[in-house]
Design an enzyme around this catalytic site. Structure first.
Site, short mmCIF file in Angstrom:
data_model
loop_
_atom_site.label_atom_id
_atom_site.label_comp_id
_atom_site.label_asym_id
_atom_site.label_seq_id
_atom_site.Cartn_x
_atom_site.Cartn_y
_atom_site.Cartn_z
N SER A 15 46.12 48.64 35.70
CA SER A 15 44.90 49.42 35.90
C SER A 15 43.73 48.99 35.02
CB SER A 15 45.18 50.91 35.68
OG SER A 15 45.92 51.43 36.75
N VAL A 72 49.75 50.43 33.31
CA VAL A 72 51.19 50.71 33.19
C VAL A 72 52.00 49.46 32.87
CG1 VAL A 72 51.12 52.79 34.62
CG2 VAL A 72 51.56 50.57 35.70
N LYS A 127 40.74 47.72 36.80
CA LYS A 127 39.77 48.65 37.40
C LYS A 127 38.43 48.63 36.66
CE LYS A 127 43.61 51.58 38.86
NZ LYS A 127 44.35 52.84 38.65
N TYR A 178 43.73 45.68 46.30
CA TYR A 178 44.03 46.54 45.15
C TYR A 178 45.34 46.13 44.47
CZ TYR A 178 45.51 50.72 42.59
OH TYR A 178 45.96 51.58 41.62
N TYR A 203 43.92 58.36 32.15
CA TYR A 203 44.43 59.35 33.10
C TYR A 203 44.44 60.74 32.46
CZ TYR A 203 45.94 54.87 34.96
OH TYR A 203 45.97 53.58 35.38
#
Length: 309
Positions: free
Chosen positions: A64, A261, A67, A191, A243
């Site tokens: 992530s 992760v 992103k 993605y 998160y």
């Protein structure tokens, strides 16, 4: 001010000696294979020095953290129009929550949860083939890292696709609400692949420099983004980058950061340093246990918190 190299070396020793490391991300089979007994840290400073310790040269799946780079590209493409499709608020829910997406009628809460990042990927796809967009993302990562060896791990990408049922559900839900404009399989394919980019701590710290130094690559006459946009991305990293553990990270570390992760965290001490840490063991929120702890120690020792000493 303490010597940075000594602080980084001491942190690496302390992290390596710790027994409690969390658990690797077993829901992605390829990530479950990564040995948990690894820790790396790299710090790129304002004067151009890179200080590394531990397993800082070992490539890992940034997941992530990618992103941050896709958000940068999407803002460059459509500017503030992006916020009509993606929000800017902390989620307070797990990164793959479909409950929140349903409640908010298909508009993701922020660009760093999975639904938001899929929507950002869809923005990049407008008028382009998936292969072209993936090439653009990879070129950007190589450009800011100044390293053409940055690559995509096809095994991880395949593993994500084979087990990405929740992400598929999120994408289909957004498609139903017309948040996604391109075919669902195109958005998901790009993605899964950009989450499968691999970098070492050294490469990742290099790649994050433009966020640490007002949108510029230090030592070069190169502006990647405006200083205002860098501030805004940093603000989102601080409030949404971990998160439903973002508040705790801001409380303990006090730096903008984005976790993945795969166990990596990219953190930014504005005007001071770009920092990358990696240890594959995660806490229940999906954030690196040792990585978070190392950044807490580093920010405290160097007095780098954005909230003051």
């Amino acid at each position: 001010m303490p010597n940075l190299a000594s602080v980084v070396g001491e942190i690496a020793q302390r992290m390596t000696a710790r027994d409690e490391r969390g658990k690797v991300a077993s829901y992605i089979p390829e990530l479950a294979k990564v040995p948990i007994d690894q820790f790396g840290i790299a710090v790129f400073t304002a004067d151009g020095e890179t200080i590394v310790a531990g397993d800082a040269e070992v490539p890992f799946s940034i997941q992530s953290i990618s992103k941050v780079f896709t958000l940068t590209l999407a803002l460059g493409k459509v500017g503030d129009q992006l916020w009509t499709r993606v929000g800017r608020e902390p989620s307070g829910n797990p990164f793959n929550s479909i409950v929140q997406l349903e409640y908010e009628k298909g508009k993701p809460r922020n660009p760093f949860i999975n639904a938001g990042a899929i929507a950002v990927t869809d923005v990049l796809l407008a008028g382009h083939e998936p292969r072209e967009v993936l090439g653009e993302i990879l070129r950007f990562c190589r450009f800011v890292a100044e390293d053409d060896s940055v690559a995509i791990d096809e095994h991880v990408a395949r593993s994500e696709k084979q087990t990405g049922f929740l992400n598929t559900a999120l994408a289909n839900y957004m498609k139903a609400f017309k948040v996604l404009e391109n075919p669902v399989d195109h958005a998901l394919g790009v993605y899964f692949h950009h989450c499968s980019i691999t970098m070492s701590c050294r490469q990742l710290a290099m790649a994050g420099r433009y966020l640490a130094f007002s949108g510029r690559l230090p030592g070069k006459d190169v502006s990647v983004i405006s200083s205002e946009r860098a501030r805004r991305i940093n603000a989102l990293m601080l409030t949404c980058g971990h998160y439903d553990g973002s508040g705790d990270f801001a409380f303990r570390v006090g730096l903008p950061g984005k976790s993945g992760v795969g166990g990596g965290i990219l953190a930014v001490a504005p005007g001071e340093a770009s920092i990358a840490v990696w240890s594959p063991g995660l806490d229940p929120h999906g954030n690196s246990v040792l990585g978070s702890l190392a950044l807490e120690h580093l920010a405290k020792a160097m007095r780098w918190s954005v909230f003051g000493d």
